[in-house]
Structures are given as structure tokens and as C-alpha cells.
Design a protein around this motif. Structure first.
Motif, PDB file in Angstrom:
ATOM      1  N   TYR A  81       1.328  -0.023  17.147  1.00  0.00           N
ATOM      2  CA  TYR A  81       2.675  -0.570  17.061  1.00  0.00           C
ATOM      3  C   TYR A  81       2.634  -2.054  16.758  1.00  0.00           C
ATOM      4  N   GLN A  82       3.413  -2.453  15.742  1.00  0.00           N
ATOM      5  CA  GLN A  82       3.499  -3.878  15.416  1.00  0.00           C
ATOM      6  C   GLN A  82       4.908  -4.378  15.714  1.00  0.00           C
ATOM      7  N   PRO A  83       4.998  -5.430  16.549  1.00  0.00           N
ATOM      8  CA  PRO A  83       6.320  -5.916  16.939  1.00  0.00           C
ATOM      9  C   PRO A  83       7.143  -6.479  15.790  1.00  0.00           C
ATOM     10  N   PHE A 124       9.460  -2.016  16.991  1.00  0.00           N
ATOM     11  CA  PHE A 124       8.063  -1.890  16.581  1.00  0.00           C
ATOM     12  C   PHE A 124       7.977  -1.001  15.357  1.00  0.00           C
ATOM     13  N   GLU A 125       7.065  -1.339  14.442  1.00  0.00           N
ATOM     14  CA  GLU A 125       6.755  -0.386  13.377  1.00  0.00           C
ATOM     15  C   GLU A 125       5.585   0.458  13.844  1.00  0.00           C
ATOM     16  N   ALA A 126       5.735   1.769  13.715  1.00  0.00           N
ATOM     17  CA  ALA A 126       4.665   2.704  14.075  1.00  0.00           C
ATOM     18  C   ALA A 126       3.724   2.821  12.884  1.00  0.00           C
ATOM     19  N   LEU A 130       0.089   4.467  11.530  1.00  0.00           N
ATOM     20  CA  LEU A 130      -0.888   5.512  11.803  1.00  0.00           C
ATOM     21  C   LEU A 130      -2.321   4.999  11.716  1.00  0.00           C
ATOM     22  N   ARG A 131      -3.151   5.421  12.643  1.00  0.00           N
ATOM     23  CA  ARG A 131      -4.577   5.079  12.636  1.00  0.00           C
ATOM     24  C   ARG A 131      -5.400   6.344  12.820  1.00  0.00           C
ATOM     25  N   TRP A 132      -6.484   6.440  12.054  1.00  0.00           N
ATOM     26  CA  TRP A 132      -7.398   7.579  12.200  1.00  0.00           C
ATOM     27  C   TRP A 132      -8.667   7.090  12.857  1.00  0.00           C
ATOM     28  N   VAL A 137       9.523   4.300  11.633  1.00  0.00           N
ATOM     29  CA  VAL A 137       8.477   5.234  11.204  1.00  0.00           C
ATOM     30  C   VAL A 137       8.488   5.343   9.679  1.00  0.00           C
ATOM     31  N   ASN A 138       7.297   5.215   9.071  1.00  0.00           N
ATOM     32  CA  ASN A 138       7.170   5.348   7.617  1.00  0.00           C
ATOM     33  C   ASN A 138       7.213   6.813   7.203  1.00  0.00           C
ATOM     34  N   LEU A 139       7.983   7.105   6.163  1.00  0.00           N
ATOM     35  CA  LEU A 139       7.989   8.465   5.622  1.00  0.00           C
ATOM     36  C   LEU A 139       7.315   8.460   4.256  1.00  0.00           C
ATOM     37  N   ILE A 160      14.552   0.182   3.455  1.00  0.00           N
ATOM     38  CA  ILE A 160      13.704   0.240   2.253  1.00  0.00           C
ATOM     39  C   ILE A 160      12.492  -0.666   2.476  1.00  0.00           C
ATOM     40  N   ASP A 161      11.329  -0.044   2.475  1.00  0.00           N
ATOM     41  CA  ASP A 161      10.054  -0.727   2.708  1.00  0.00           C
ATOM     42  C   ASP A 161       9.560  -1.368   1.411  1.00  0.00           C
ATOM     43  N   ASP A 162       8.730  -2.385   1.548  1.00  0.00           N
ATOM     44  CA  ASP A 162       8.075  -3.026   0.385  1.00  0.00           C
ATOM     45  C   ASP A 162       9.077  -3.392  -0.697  1.00  0.00           C
ATOM     46  N   PHE A 163      10.255  -3.853  -0.276  1.00  0.00           N
ATOM     47  CA  PHE A 163      11.318  -4.115  -1.245  1.00  0.00           C
ATOM     48  C   PHE A 163      10.915  -5.230  -2.209  1.00  0.00           C
ATOM     49  N   ASP A 176       8.716  -7.256   0.779  1.00  0.00           N
ATOM     50  CA  ASP A 176       7.282  -7.013   0.690  1.00  0.00           C
ATOM     51  C   ASP A 176       6.476  -8.285   0.966  1.00  0.00           C
ATOM     52  N   GLN A 177       5.320  -8.080   1.610  1.00  0.00           N
ATOM     53  CA  GLN A 177       4.449  -9.196   2.005  1.00  0.00           C
ATOM     54  C   GLN A 177       4.026 -10.074   0.831  1.00  0.00           C
ATOM     55  N   LEU A 178       3.919  -9.455  -0.320  1.00  0.00           N
ATOM     56  CA  LEU A 178       3.528 -10.160  -1.541  1.00  0.00           C
ATOM     57  C   LEU A 178       4.341 -11.439  -1.745  1.00  0.00           C
ATOM     58  N   VAL A 192       4.337 -11.873   7.721  1.00  0.00           N
ATOM     59  CA  VAL A 192       4.456 -13.292   8.064  1.00  0.00           C
ATOM     60  C   VAL A 192       3.212 -13.716   8.857  1.00  0.00           C
ATOM     61  N   GLU A 193       2.479 -14.672   8.315  1.00  0.00           N
ATOM     62  CA  GLU A 193       1.207 -15.063   8.928  1.00  0.00           C
ATOM     63  C   GLU A 193       1.183 -16.498   9.424  1.00  0.00           C
ATOM     64  N   THR A 194       2.063 -17.334   8.899  1.00  0.00           N
ATOM     65  CA  THR A 194       1.994 -18.760   9.273  1.00  0.00           C
ATOM     66  C   THR A 194       3.339 -19.298   9.766  1.00  0.00           C
ATOM     67  N   GLY A 205       4.632  -9.562  11.418  1.00  0.00           N
ATOM     68  CA  GLY A 205       3.407 -10.044  10.785  1.00  0.00           C
ATOM     69  C   GLY A 205       2.399 -10.570  11.779  1.00  0.00           C
ATOM     70  N   PHE A 206       1.215 -10.874  11.250  1.00  0.00           N
ATOM     71  CA  PHE A 206       0.114 -11.306  12.109  1.00  0.00           C
ATOM     72  C   PHE A 206       0.440 -12.598  12.853  1.00  0.00           C
ATOM     73  N   TYR A 207       1.369 -13.426  12.333  1.00  0.00           N
ATOM     74  CA  TYR A 207       1.738 -14.656  13.029  1.00  0.00           C
ATOM     75  C   TYR A 207       2.160 -14.315  14.456  1.00  0.00           C
TER      76      TYR A 207
HETATM   77  P1  C2E Z   1       3.671  -0.670   5.330  1.00  0.00           P
HETATM   78  O1  C2E Z   1       4.606   0.341   5.868  1.00  0.00           O
HETATM   79  O2  C2E Z   1       4.214  -1.638   4.355  1.00  0.00           O
HETATM   80  O3  C2E Z   1       3.082  -1.404   6.612  1.00  0.00           O
HETATM   81  C1  C2E Z   1       2.735  -2.746   6.686  1.00  0.00           C
HETATM   82  C2  C2E Z   1       1.254  -2.942   6.528  1.00  0.00           C
HETATM   83  O4  C2E Z   1       0.953  -4.331   6.508  1.00  0.00           O
HETATM   84  C3  C2E Z   1       0.415  -2.385   7.697  1.00  0.00           C
HETATM   85  O5  C2E Z   1      -0.843  -1.972   7.150  1.00  0.00           O
HETATM   86  C4  C2E Z   1       0.234  -3.619   8.570  1.00  0.00           C
HETATM   87  O6  C2E Z   1      -0.904  -3.546   9.410  1.00  0.00           O
HETATM   88  C5  C2E Z   1       0.062  -4.677   7.526  1.00  0.00           C
HETATM   89  N1  C2E Z   1       0.450  -6.007   8.012  1.00  0.00           N
HETATM   90  C6  C2E Z   1       1.426  -6.315   8.886  1.00  0.00           C
HETATM   91  N2  C2E Z   1       1.526  -7.646   9.062  1.00  0.00           N
HETATM   92  C7  C2E Z   1       0.591  -8.214   8.271  1.00  0.00           C
HETATM   93  C8  C2E Z   1       0.202  -9.581   8.000  1.00  0.00           C
HETATM   94  O7  C2E Z   1       0.760 -10.541   8.539  1.00  0.00           O
HETATM   95  N3  C2E Z   1      -0.810  -9.752   7.106  1.00  0.00           N
HETATM   96  C9  C2E Z   1      -1.431  -8.726   6.482  1.00  0.00           C
HETATM   97  N4  C2E Z   1      -2.409  -8.996   5.630  1.00  0.00           N
HETATM   98  N5  C2E Z   1      -1.075  -7.423   6.701  1.00  0.00           N
HETATM   99  C10 C2E Z   1      -0.087  -7.173   7.593  1.00  0.00           C
HETATM  100  P2  C2E Z   1      -1.487  -0.567   7.546  1.00  0.00           P
HETATM  101  O8  C2E Z   1      -1.239  -0.277   8.984  1.00  0.00           O
HETATM  102  O9  C2E Z   1      -2.874  -0.577   7.034  1.00  0.00           O
HETATM  103  O10 C2E Z   1      -0.624   0.463   6.699  1.00  0.00           O
HETATM  104  C11 C2E Z   1      -0.661   0.479   5.303  1.00  0.00           C
HETATM  105  C12 C2E Z   1       0.402   1.395   4.735  1.00  0.00           C
HETATM  106  O11 C2E Z   1       0.115   2.763   5.063  1.00  0.00           O
HETATM  107  C13 C2E Z   1       1.802   1.147   5.279  1.00  0.00           C
HETATM  108  O12 C2E Z   1       2.389   0.043   4.637  1.00  0.00           O
HETATM  109  C14 C2E Z   1       2.469   2.459   4.969  1.00  0.00           C
HETATM  110  O13 C2E Z   1       2.883   2.480   3.620  1.00  0.00           O
HETATM  111  C15 C2E Z   1       1.330   3.450   5.158  1.00  0.00           C
HETATM  112  N6  C2E Z   1       1.464   4.080   6.484  1.00  0.00           N
HETATM  113  C16 C2E Z   1       1.070   3.639   7.694  1.00  0.00           C
HETATM  114  N7  C2E Z   1       1.381   4.528   8.666  1.00  0.00           N
HETATM  115  C17 C2E Z   1       2.001   5.559   8.058  1.00  0.00           C
HETATM  116  C18 C2E Z   1       2.588   6.796   8.512  1.00  0.00           C
HETATM  117  O14 C2E Z   1       2.633   7.132   9.706  1.00  0.00           O
HETATM  118  N8  C2E Z   1       3.119   7.616   7.552  1.00  0.00           N
HETATM  119  C19 C2E Z   1       3.128   7.270   6.226  1.00  0.00           C
HETATM  120  N9  C2E Z   1       3.679   8.121   5.348  1.00  0.00           N
HETATM  121  N10 C2E Z   1       2.616   6.115   5.774  1.00  0.00           N
HETATM  122  C20 C2E Z   1       2.054   5.260   6.672  1.00  0.00           C
END
Ligand code: C2E
Ligand code: MG
Ligand code: MG
Ligand code: MG
Length: 275
Positions: free
Chosen positions: A44-46, A58-60, A62-64, A117-119, A179-182, A203-205, A237-239, A256-258
């Protein structure tokens, strides 16, 4: 010599395809095993309200937790899970787990926080998605207003009539969709204004880029969101500088990591002292 070389090239090419294919089959089998053996975790990321620094959700993510390879990032296996259809089973599990966890926090007296939750495409296009979400909310006893679903622009902007029905169904349940990664895909402004969406995630970009152009894009997305009565959150957001810029531009929330990396649920509890 030339012929010989070509033959070698051909061989290398052929064998690397076989290797890739074997690798893919291996991972597919391992993914199936991972489901059975419960190797998945949700971290979970706040998400923080920029005006008062409170953790509001929090954004949920997934981790393997692979038995021999350690943690594998979703970027590595989600595409394969999507291709093989395993994403439906995995995605259902994430949704159920995130709702259960959030409800558990509420019961402990924390928050109340939202969970996002990401779909994936296949999940979002399931015919019974709305019913499924309703069942999971009922089962976990989580109030719908504390669940948010994240889709991407390409998912929202295909087959618009069908998407509209799904979004309306979710809105009727009380679930918010963002909408994610807008900014990295293609959005029809027409549908963006008509769809019942609650938030744009920049989007982080664009957040990370220091150039003037990126800042101009960020400002425009914030303005667009507010004009369409949506909230806006900045990802990645990192800084402190990025945070200050976003605050100045009246962005609503940051992630973000900040503030924090995604963490295991036990560790996430320390953020509740902020809210
Ligand atoms: P997303 O939904 O855009 O999630 C944000 C990603 O950016 C996450 O990577 C997160 O750890 C990372 N992040 C957050 N803050 C920062 C920061 O300040 N700096 C940097 N460099 N990165 C940051 P993560 O966890 O590796 O997930 C990657 C992508 O995988 C997600 O992008 C999402 O598209 C997908 N994903 C993750 N969990 C799920 C899930 O349960 N279901 C589906 N369908 N996709 C998922
Ligand atoms: Mg996301
Ligand atoms: Mg994102
Ligand atoms: Mg992403």
C-alpha cells in the motif's frame, strides 16, 4: 563464409525464440502455482491531501513474492497474466484483499481511508464487473465510497457506449473511478467530460521532468480536472521542490516516494497517526 554466417544467425534467432517461449511457459506455470500457493501480496502506498498532509487513502499495488527469485514487480508479470487470462483470477484476489484490508483498518478505528485498485483491460471489460464489485463490497462490508478503481486512458476511450454503461453502473454503486497515468495515452475530451469519473492521476513522467514543458502540462491537467469537477493527484512525487510546485498549482493530492514507497499492510498502519 557469408552463408555460414547467415546460417548461424538463423540458428541463434531460432533458438532465442524457443528460449523466450520456454521462459514464458515457465512463468505462466509459475503464475498458476503462485495463485494456488498464495505467493501474492498487496502493498500500500499512501495518498496524501496536499493542503494538510493527511493520509486520505492508499493505492493497492500487487507484489509477487517468488520462493526463489524474491519480489517480482508487477511490470514484469502483469502483461503475461493479462495475455493468459490469469489476470482475472489475480485481479479478483487483489480487489477482495484490498477491500478486506481497508475495512479491517476502519474497524480498528483508523482513517477512514480510501483504497485504490488498478484494473487491467480484461478485468474492466468483464461483463459482470459491476456485479462482482458489488459482491466483493458486500462480502468485505466496505462502504463503496472507500473504494476507487483505476483505469487507463486507452481502457476508457475504447468502445465508449459500453464503457459508459460500466462507469454508470459503478457510479450507482458509489464506487469512484479515476484515470491512471493521465497524459501518456489518448483521451477524447468529449468522453472525458461525459464519463462519470472522479479523478485524474497525472503520470509520473510529467512530475519528474524538470523542464518547463512538463510543468506546463501538469498545470493544464490540474486546470482541466478542476474545470470538469474532478480531483487531481500527482504520482511519483519524489522531492520537496515537486511538492511545492504542485501545492502552488493547487493540485489536490500527491503520491510518491517523497512521502513513502508502497509498504506491506503492517507497515502502512504507522501512517494513520498522520490522519
Ligand atoms: P501504477 O498504477 O501507475 O502505479 C504506480 C507505480 O509507480 C508503482 O509501481 C509505484 O511503486 C511506483 N511509484 C510510486 N511512487 C513513485 C515514485 O515517487 N518514484 C518512482 N520511481 N516510482 C514510484 P509498481 O508497484 O511497480 O507497479 C507498476 C504498475 O503495475 C502499476 O502502475 C500498475 O499499472 C500495475 N499494477 C500494480 N498492481 C496492479 C494490480 O493489482 N492490478 C493490475 N491490473 N495492475 C497492477
Ligand atoms: Mg495505478
Ligand atoms: Mg500510474
Ligand atoms: Mg502505470
Amino acid at each position: 563464409v557469408i552463408k555460414e554466417n547467415q546460417r548461424n544467425h538463423y540458428k541463434i534467432f531460432e533458438s532465442s525464440i524457443t528460449e523466450d517461449f520456454k521462459e514464458m511457459l515457465t512463468i505462466e506455470n509459475e503464475l498458476r502455482r503462485a495463485i494456488k500457493q498464495k505467493q501474492f501480496e498487496v502493498h500500500y502506498q499512501p495518498q496524501v491531501d496536499i493542503s494538510n498532509n493527511q493520509v486520505i487513502g492508499f493505492e493497492a499495488l500487487l507484489r509477487w513474492k517468488h520462493p526463489s527469485r524474491g519480489y517480482i514487480s508487477p511490470g514484469m508479470f502483469i502483461p503475461l497474466a493479462e495475455k493468459t487470462g490469469l489476470i482475472i483470477e489475480i485481479g479478483d484476489w487483489v480487489l477482495r484483499e484490498a477491500c478486506r484490508q481497508n475495512r479491517k483498518w476502519h474497524e480498528k478505528g483508523y482513517g477512514p481511508t480510501k483504497v485504490s485498485v488498478n484494473l487491467s483491460v480484461k478485468q474492466f471489460l468483464q461483463k459482470d464487473l459491476v456485479k462482482k464489485v458489488r459482491d466483493i463490497l458486500q462480502e468485505s462490508k466496505l462502504d463503496a465510497k472507500y473504494l476507487e478503481l483505476e483505469i487507463t486512458e486507452s481502457m476508457a476511450m475504447s468502445n465508449e457506449a459500453y464503457i459508459m454503461d460500466t462507469l454508470k453502473g459503478l457510479r450507482e454503486l458509489g464506487v469512484n473511478v479515476s484515470i491512471d497515468d493521465f497524459g501518456t495515452g489518448y483521451s477524447s475530451m468529449k468522453y472525458l467530460s461525459q464519463f462519470p469519473l472522479s479523478k485524474l492521476k497525472i503520470d509520473q513522467l510529467f512530475i519528474r521532468g524538470e523542464q518547463k514543458q512538463n510543468q506546463a502540462i501538469v498545470k493544464s491537467i490540474i486546470h482541466l480536472s478542476h474545470s470538469l469537477d474532478m480531483k487531481v493527484i500527482a504520482e511519483g512525487v519524489e522531492t520537496k521542490e515537486q511538492l511545492e510546485f504542485l501545492k502552488g498549482e493547487k493540485c489536490d493530492e500527491i503520491q510518491g516516494f517523497y512521502f513513502s514507497k508502497p509498504v506491506a499492510p503492517g507497515k502502512a498502519e504507522r501512517f494513520f497517526s498522520y490522519s
